[in-house]
Scaffold this active site. Sequence first.
Site, mmCIF file in Angstrom:
data_model
loop_
_atom_site.group_PDB
_atom_site.id
_atom_site.type_symbol
_atom_site.label_atom_id
_atom_site.label_comp_id
_atom_site.label_asym_id
_atom_site.label_seq_id
_atom_site.Cartn_x
_atom_site.Cartn_y
_atom_site.Cartn_z
ATOM 1 C CG ASP A 38 -20.810 33.891 22.260
ATOM 2 O OD1 ASP A 38 -20.915 32.518 22.013
ATOM 3 O OD2 ASP A 38 -21.511 34.843 22.036
ATOM 4 C CE1 TYR A 66 -16.662 38.137 27.943
ATOM 5 C CE2 TYR A 66 -17.654 38.647 29.694
ATOM 6 C CZ TYR A 66 -16.644 37.801 28.943
ATOM 7 O OH TYR A 66 -17.535 36.965 29.428
ATOM 8 C CG ASP A 80 -24.596 38.142 18.105
ATOM 9 O OD1 ASP A 80 -24.718 37.632 17.010
ATOM 10 O OD2 ASP A 80 -23.518 37.022 18.541
ATOM 11 N NE ARG A 177 -24.589 36.146 22.932
ATOM 12 C CZ ARG A 177 -25.374 35.162 22.641
ATOM 13 N NH1 ARG A 177 -26.522 35.130 22.249
ATOM 14 N NH2 ARG A 177 -24.687 33.916 22.899
#
Length: 302
Positions: A38, A66, A80, A177
Amino acid sequence: MEGIIVIDKPKGMTSHDCVFKLRKILRTKKIGHTGTLDPEVTGVLPMCVGRATKVVEYLTASSKTYEGEVTFGRSTTTEDAWGEGVEEREVTETFTREKIETVFESLTGTIVQTPPMYSAVKVNGKRLYEYARNGESVERPSREVTIEKLEIIGEDLTGSFPTVRFRVTCSKGTYVRTLAVMMGEALGYPAHMSYLRRIGSGAFTEEDCVTLEELSKAAEEGTVDKYFLSIEKALSHLPKWTINDTLAKKVKNGAVLLRPEEISIDTPLWLVLNEEGKLLALYKHHETKEGKIKPAKIIDIS
């Protein structure tokens, strides 16, 4: 000009923006990225250049790692920190580290996720974010993903909107997310992902990264070659089968071969290398001919 360049994707750029920028820097069109990030997410984004574009699908399928942060007490349209607020409810109970660890344990392994409305998943030929932007509601297909590892790396459990920083290694198709939202659901509160950075993609880590600015400067100086990593490294997680030059000619021509003894029937995909260690092809078991193997992808046709 071929191989893998691992970009440290900056905030504010889409993955396609990075492809466009790299095409201008390297002056070549044959470039593909290996997994969308993103715009507000930073970190490891392997880019395949030249012949390496043939292995994009295998790099995209690899696990990703991540580091992120979840904020409890607030939810958003995009799940998010950059979406519009949906619900806000102050956390009135005390979250302990032990309680968070219990939630993380429950979310480790194979779980079912429903992709967020603001995502690129297609439903009836249209991406979910297109429905969302038009204010339309549509049934979203749930899917199984694998959370290989999920751990706490920091927390601030005080105040009305506590936060937890975490590290997660997960399969292709995982929405981190959405994972943050699921953490909140498990605790009985709205939640959203307030930060995310990819620190690993398959065989690549932050140590392999280069910025677009560094690449641009290297291109001007004629030293960009030093940032290219080999296709063999990119696929180093797969088993290897080294063959002689005689067999190499057949492999380059896409021959169906007898399965060698060193390749287990349980091995779904493996690299075929020549004696110099150069990748020639990826092979797999033949679907209809027992005891035979066939190319999944021919890499070297020289």
